[in-house]
Design a protein around this motif. Structure first.
Motif, PDB file in Angstrom:
ATOM      1  N   ASP A 170      38.744  30.196  78.248  1.00  0.00           N
ATOM      2  CA  ASP A 170      38.841  31.617  77.898  1.00  0.00           C
ATOM      3  C   ASP A 170      38.519  32.511  79.093  1.00  0.00           C
ATOM      4  O   ASP A 170      39.115  33.575  79.249  1.00  0.00           O
ATOM      5  N   ALA A 171      37.582  32.089  79.932  1.00  0.00           N
ATOM      6  CA  ALA A 171      37.270  32.866  81.143  1.00  0.00           C
ATOM      7  C   ALA A 171      38.460  32.877  82.094  1.00  0.00           C
ATOM      8  O   ALA A 171      38.790  33.908  82.689  1.00  0.00           O
ATOM      9  N   ARG A 172      39.133  31.750  82.224  1.00  0.00           N
ATOM     10  CA  ARG A 172      40.330  31.700  83.078  1.00  0.00           C
ATOM     11  C   ARG A 172      41.444  32.583  82.521  1.00  0.00           C
ATOM     12  O   ARG A 172      42.145  33.270  83.263  1.00  0.00           O
ATOM     13  N   THR A 173      41.607  32.569  81.215  1.00  0.00           N
ATOM     14  CA  THR A 173      42.605  33.446  80.588  1.00  0.00           C
ATOM     15  C   THR A 173      42.238  34.906  80.792  1.00  0.00           C
ATOM     16  O   THR A 173      43.099  35.743  81.067  1.00  0.00           O
ATOM     17  N   ALA A 174      40.952  35.221  80.682  1.00  0.00           N
ATOM     18  CA  ALA A 174      40.499  36.600  80.885  1.00  0.00           C
ATOM     19  C   ALA A 174      40.751  37.056  82.316  1.00  0.00           C
ATOM     20  O   ALA A 174      41.079  38.229  82.545  1.00  0.00           O
ATOM     21  N   ILE A 175      40.612  36.158  83.291  1.00  0.00           N
ATOM     22  CA  ILE A 175      40.903  36.515  84.683  1.00  0.00           C
ATOM     23  C   ILE A 175      42.364  36.912  84.835  1.00  0.00           C
ATOM     24  O   ILE A 175      42.692  37.922  85.476  1.00  0.00           O
ATOM     25  N   VAL A 176      43.255  36.143  84.235  1.00  0.00           N
ATOM     26  CA  VAL A 176      44.686  36.465  84.322  1.00  0.00           C
ATOM     27  C   VAL A 176      44.985  37.787  83.617  1.00  0.00           C
ATOM     28  O   VAL A 176      45.698  38.640  84.147  1.00  0.00           O
ATOM     29  N   VAL A 177      44.422  37.974  82.432  1.00  0.00           N
ATOM     30  CA  VAL A 177      44.664  39.207  81.681  1.00  0.00           C
ATOM     31  C   VAL A 177      44.119  40.419  82.441  1.00  0.00           C
ATOM     32  O   VAL A 177      44.802  41.442  82.559  1.00  0.00           O
ATOM     33  N   LEU A 178      42.919  40.319  82.969  1.00  0.00           N
ATOM     34  CA  LEU A 178      42.347  41.423  83.740  1.00  0.00           C
ATOM     35  C   LEU A 178      43.174  41.712  84.987  1.00  0.00           C
ATOM     36  O   LEU A 178      43.360  42.876  85.363  1.00  0.00           O
TER      37      LEU A 178
END
Length: 115
Positions: free
Chosen positions: A46-54
């Motif tokens: 989820d942190a990796r996904t959040a990095i992409v989304v941000l």
């Protein structure tokens, strides 16, 4: 000189992005949404996904605001940060009964109030 400025800027942006993604994954998803039932591997994903989304949100905002007056954007950024953080600092230092729940309400209220 220009190389040092670019490297410093990239390091600052990378640090802010990593901190925001970790906060979203750990504080929002793991603690609030899943109430502590999130595994470490899922939280990392989820942190990796959040990095992409941000990153995508930052690029879209940069494209949309590229022709806006930068001084106004910088002033708005400082005003928004001050309106969110000043109540927390004042309540935290002057009010003994200030709790974590009160901190959340003060932060969200400060973010939603117009600067």
């Amino acid at each position: 000189m220009a190389c040092a400025v670019v490297a410093t800027t990239l390091a600052a942006v990378a640090g802010l992005t990593l901190a925001a993604a970790a906060s979203l994954a750990h504080d929002v998803l793991a603690k609030v949404v899943f109430k502590g039932r999130l595994s470490a591997n899922r939280e990392l994903a989820d942190a990796r996904t959040a990095i992409v989304v941000l990153g995508v949100v930052a690029v879209v905002l940069a494209i949309v605001t590229q022709h806006w007056n930068r001084q106004v954007l910088i002033s708005f950024t400082f005003a928004a940060a001050a309106s969110a953080l000043l109540p927390i600092v004042l309540y935290g230092t002057l009010w003994r009964g200030f709790t974590v729940n009160g901190l959340r309400w003060a932060l969200y209220g400060g973010l939603l109030s117009p600067p």
